[in-house]
Design a protein around this motif. Sequence first.
Motif, PDB file in Angstrom:
ATOM      1  N   GLU A   1      37.696  20.610  56.367  1.00 30.29           N
ATOM      2  CA  GLU A   1      36.435  21.203  55.934  1.00 30.29           C
ATOM      3  C   GLU A   1      36.286  21.246  54.417  1.00 30.29           C
ATOM      4  O   GLU A   1      35.172  21.265  53.910  1.00 30.29           O
ATOM      5  CB  GLU A   1      36.310  22.626  56.490  1.00 30.29           C
ATOM      6  CG  GLU A   1      36.097  22.662  57.986  1.00 30.29           C
ATOM      7  CD  GLU A   1      36.056  24.078  58.549  1.00 30.29           C
ATOM      8  OE1 GLU A   1      36.191  25.054  57.782  1.00 30.29           O
ATOM      9  OE2 GLU A   1      35.894  24.194  59.777  1.00 30.29           O
ATOM     10  N   HIS A   2      37.392  21.248  53.680  1.00 30.14           N
ATOM     11  CA  HIS A   2      37.321  21.445  52.237  1.00 30.14           C
ATOM     12  C   HIS A   2      37.882  20.288  51.418  1.00 30.14           C
ATOM     13  O   HIS A   2      37.991  20.411  50.196  1.00 30.14           O
ATOM     14  CB  HIS A   2      38.029  22.753  51.854  1.00 30.14           C
ATOM     15  CG  HIS A   2      37.428  23.949  52.530  1.00 30.14           C
ATOM     16  ND1 HIS A   2      36.172  24.434  52.216  1.00 30.14           N
ATOM     17  CD2 HIS A   2      37.887  24.725  53.522  1.00 30.14           C
ATOM     18  CE1 HIS A   2      35.903  25.472  52.987  1.00 30.14           C
ATOM     19  NE2 HIS A   2      36.929  25.672  53.792  1.00 30.14           N
ATOM     20  N   VAL A   3      38.205  19.174  52.067  1.00 27.81           N
ATOM     21  CA  VAL A   3      38.708  18.026  51.317  1.00 27.81           C
ATOM     22  C   VAL A   3      37.671  17.632  50.275  1.00 27.81           C
ATOM     23  O   VAL A   3      36.472  17.599  50.547  1.00 27.81           O
ATOM     24  CB  VAL A   3      39.076  16.843  52.240  1.00 27.81           C
ATOM     25  CG1 VAL A   3      37.848  16.221  52.889  1.00 27.81           C
ATOM     26  CG2 VAL A   3      39.879  15.801  51.493  1.00 27.81           C
ATOM     27  N   GLY A   4      38.123  17.426  49.050  1.00 32.56           N
ATOM     28  CA  GLY A   4      37.235  17.062  47.954  1.00 32.56           C
ATOM     29  C   GLY A   4      36.609  18.245  47.233  1.00 32.56           C
ATOM     30  O   GLY A   4      36.053  18.083  46.149  1.00 32.56           O
ATOM     31  N   CYS A   5      36.686  19.437  47.820  1.00 31.67           N
ATOM     32  CA  CYS A   5      36.118  20.630  47.172  1.00 31.67           C
ATOM     33  C   CYS A   5      37.011  21.063  46.014  1.00 31.67           C
ATOM     34  O   CYS A   5      38.237  20.983  46.102  1.00 31.67           O
ATOM     35  CB  CYS A   5      36.022  21.793  48.164  1.00 31.67           C
ATOM     36  SG  CYS A   5      34.798  21.565  49.444  1.00 31.67           S
ATOM     37  N   PRO A   6      36.410  21.544  44.932  1.00 29.42           N
ATOM     38  CA  PRO A   6      37.226  22.043  43.829  1.00 29.42           C
ATOM     39  C   PRO A   6      37.928  23.338  44.215  1.00 29.42           C
ATOM     40  O   PRO A   6      37.306  24.244  44.768  1.00 29.42           O
ATOM     41  CB  PRO A   6      36.229  22.268  42.695  1.00 29.42           C
ATOM     42  CG  PRO A   6      34.884  22.211  43.302  1.00 29.42           C
ATOM     43  CD  PRO A   6      34.993  21.580  44.646  1.00 29.42           C
ATOM     44  N   VAL A   7      39.224  23.374  43.959  1.00 30.88           N
ATOM     45  CA  VAL A   7      40.016  24.564  44.264  1.00 30.88           C
ATOM     46  C   VAL A   7      40.766  25.024  43.022  1.00 30.88           C
ATOM     47  O   VAL A   7      41.058  24.237  42.121  1.00 30.88           O
ATOM     48  CB  VAL A   7      41.021  24.331  45.408  1.00 30.88           C
ATOM     49  CG1 VAL A   7      40.319  24.034  46.715  1.00 30.88           C
ATOM     50  CG2 VAL A   7      42.001  23.230  45.078  1.00 30.88           C
ATOM     51  N   THR A   8      41.056  26.307  43.010  1.00 35.18           N
ATOM     52  CA  THR A   8      41.904  26.893  41.987  1.00 35.18           C
ATOM     53  C   THR A   8      43.112  27.482  42.691  1.00 35.18           C
ATOM     54  O   THR A   8      42.969  28.153  43.716  1.00 35.18           O
ATOM     55  CB  THR A   8      41.149  27.997  41.214  1.00 35.18           C
ATOM     56  OG1 THR A   8      40.038  27.388  40.547  1.00 35.18           O
ATOM     57  CG2 THR A   8      42.038  28.683  40.201  1.00 35.18           C
ATOM     58  N   ILE A   9      44.287  27.200  42.162  1.00 32.74           N
ATOM     59  CA  ILE A   9      45.525  27.728  42.718  1.00 32.74           C
ATOM     60  C   ILE A   9      46.155  28.634  41.673  1.00 32.74           C
ATOM     61  O   ILE A   9      46.367  28.215  40.529  1.00 32.74           O
ATOM     62  CB  ILE A   9      46.525  26.603  43.076  1.00 32.74           C
ATOM     63  CG1 ILE A   9      45.885  25.560  43.990  1.00 32.74           C
ATOM     64  CG2 ILE A   9      47.803  27.190  43.678  1.00 32.74           C
ATOM     65  CD1 ILE A   9      45.542  26.022  45.369  1.00 32.74           C
ATOM     66  N   LYS A  10      46.443  29.872  42.088  1.00 28.74           N
ATOM     67  CA  LYS A  10      47.128  30.814  41.211  1.00 28.74           C
ATOM     68  C   LYS A  10      48.385  31.302  41.908  1.00 28.74           C
ATOM     69  O   LYS A  10      48.400  31.483  43.126  1.00 28.74           O
ATOM     70  CB  LYS A  10      46.250  32.026  40.899  1.00 28.74           C
ATOM     71  CG  LYS A  10      45.109  31.726  39.993  1.00 28.74           C
ATOM     72  CD  LYS A  10      44.379  32.979  39.604  1.00 28.74           C
ATOM     73  CE  LYS A  10      43.219  32.588  38.698  1.00 28.74           C
ATOM     74  NZ  LYS A  10      42.558  33.728  38.110  1.00 28.74           N
ATOM     75  N   VAL A  11      49.423  31.517  41.109  1.00 26.38           N
ATOM     76  CA  VAL A  11      50.643  32.137  41.585  1.00 26.38           C
ATOM     77  C   VAL A  11      50.656  33.542  41.000  1.00 26.38           C
ATOM     78  O   VAL A  11      50.499  33.718  39.791  1.00 26.38           O
ATOM     79  CB  VAL A  11      51.881  31.326  41.146  1.00 26.38           C
ATOM     80  CG1 VAL A  11      53.155  32.056  41.497  1.00 26.38           C
ATOM     81  CG2 VAL A  11      51.861  29.949  41.789  1.00 26.38           C
ATOM     82  N   LEU A  12      50.789  34.534  41.870  1.00 25.34           N
ATOM     83  CA  LEU A  12      50.733  35.930  41.445  1.00 25.34           C
ATOM     84  C   LEU A  12      52.155  36.464  41.300  1.00 25.34           C
ATOM     85  O   LEU A  12      52.708  37.059  42.216  1.00 25.34           O
ATOM     86  CB  LEU A  12      49.936  36.759  42.461  1.00 25.34           C
ATOM     87  CG  LEU A  12      48.541  36.215  42.800  1.00 25.34           C
ATOM     88  CD1 LEU A  12      47.877  37.066  43.868  1.00 25.34           C
ATOM     89  CD2 LEU A  12      47.679  36.133  41.556  1.00 25.34           C
ATOM     90  N   ASP A  13      52.736  36.237  40.149  1.00 24.25           N
ATOM     91  CA  ASP A  13      54.108  36.641  39.876  1.00 24.25           C
ATOM     92  C   ASP A  13      54.135  38.092  39.406  1.00 24.25           C
ATOM     93  O   ASP A  13      53.405  38.461  38.486  1.00 24.25           O
ATOM     94  CB  ASP A  13      54.717  35.720  38.809  1.00 24.25           C
ATOM     95  CG  ASP A  13      56.197  35.930  38.678  1.00 24.25           C
ATOM     96  OD1 ASP A  13      56.591  36.950  38.078  1.00 24.25           O
ATOM     97  OD2 ASP A  13      56.959  35.075  39.166  1.00 24.25           O
ATOM     98  N   LYS A  14      54.976  38.895  40.039  1.00 20.99           N
ATOM     99  CA  LYS A  14      55.043  40.324  39.705  1.00 20.99           C
ATOM    100  C   LYS A  14      55.519  40.561  38.278  1.00 20.99           C
ATOM    101  O   LYS A  14      55.106  41.510  37.634  1.00 20.99           O
ATOM    102  CB  LYS A  14      55.964  41.048  40.680  1.00 20.99           C
ATOM    103  CG  LYS A  14      55.410  41.134  42.073  1.00 20.99           C
ATOM    104  CD  LYS A  14      56.369  41.809  43.017  1.00 20.99           C
ATOM    105  CE  LYS A  14      55.807  41.807  44.424  1.00 20.99           C
ATOM    106  NZ  LYS A  14      56.741  42.350  45.388  1.00 20.99           N
ATOM    107  N   GLU A  15      56.389  39.703  37.782  1.00 21.91           N
ATOM    108  CA  GLU A  15      56.948  39.905  36.448  1.00 21.91           C
ATOM    109  C   GLU A  15      56.076  39.324  35.337  1.00 21.91           C
ATOM    110  O   GLU A  15      55.828  39.971  34.333  1.00 21.91           O
ATOM    111  CB  GLU A  15      58.349  39.313  36.375  1.00 21.91           C
ATOM    112  CG  GLU A  15      59.339  40.048  37.251  1.00 21.91           C
ATOM    113  CD  GLU A  15      60.706  39.409  37.236  1.00 21.91           C
ATOM    114  OE1 GLU A  15      60.980  38.580  36.357  1.00 21.91           O
ATOM    115  OE2 GLU A  15      61.496  39.758  38.116  1.00 21.91           O
ATOM    116  N   SER A  16      55.615  38.097  35.502  1.00 20.35           N
ATOM    117  CA  SER A  16      54.871  37.442  34.425  1.00 20.35           C
ATOM    118  C   SER A  16      53.357  37.481  34.615  1.00 20.35           C
ATOM    119  O   SER A  16      52.614  37.041  33.743  1.00 20.35           O
ATOM    120  CB  SER A  16      55.335  35.994  34.264  1.00 20.35           C
ATOM    121  OG  SER A  16      55.102  35.272  35.453  1.00 20.35           O
TER     122      SER A  16
END
Length: 115
Positions: free
Chosen positions: A21-36
């Motif tokens: 359903e979302h192939v080609g859609c712009p995505v943002t990936i974030k890593v939610l690190d507790k320390e940094s």
Amino acid sequence: METRTISEEQWIEFFDRFSREHVGCPVTIKVLDKESGPLNIAEGLALEGISFDTKGTRPCAIEISMGDRPDGHVNHVIDMPLHIRELEGANGEIDVQIEPATGPITLIHVSAPVD
């Protein structure tokens, strides 16, 4: 806006459908690190797909592929996922949160479609 937990038995089917359903859609990936704090892995890259390494009795790693150009391609791997949650916003935005056994939570954000 309601958060929905995806049961482990549905993970592969959920991400197969999500990828289609979302192939080609712009995505943002974030890593939610507790320390940094939050760390951007990718922003506005086209989703190529999300797949599983299914060695053993359960999915043991999730790989997210983004970017449709060789100079702008990113793969992000989450080892040993424990919980997957989806939040659909009223405006069409979708957030998927992947919580691993150890390490930071990964957040996949798909922006609302532009008409």
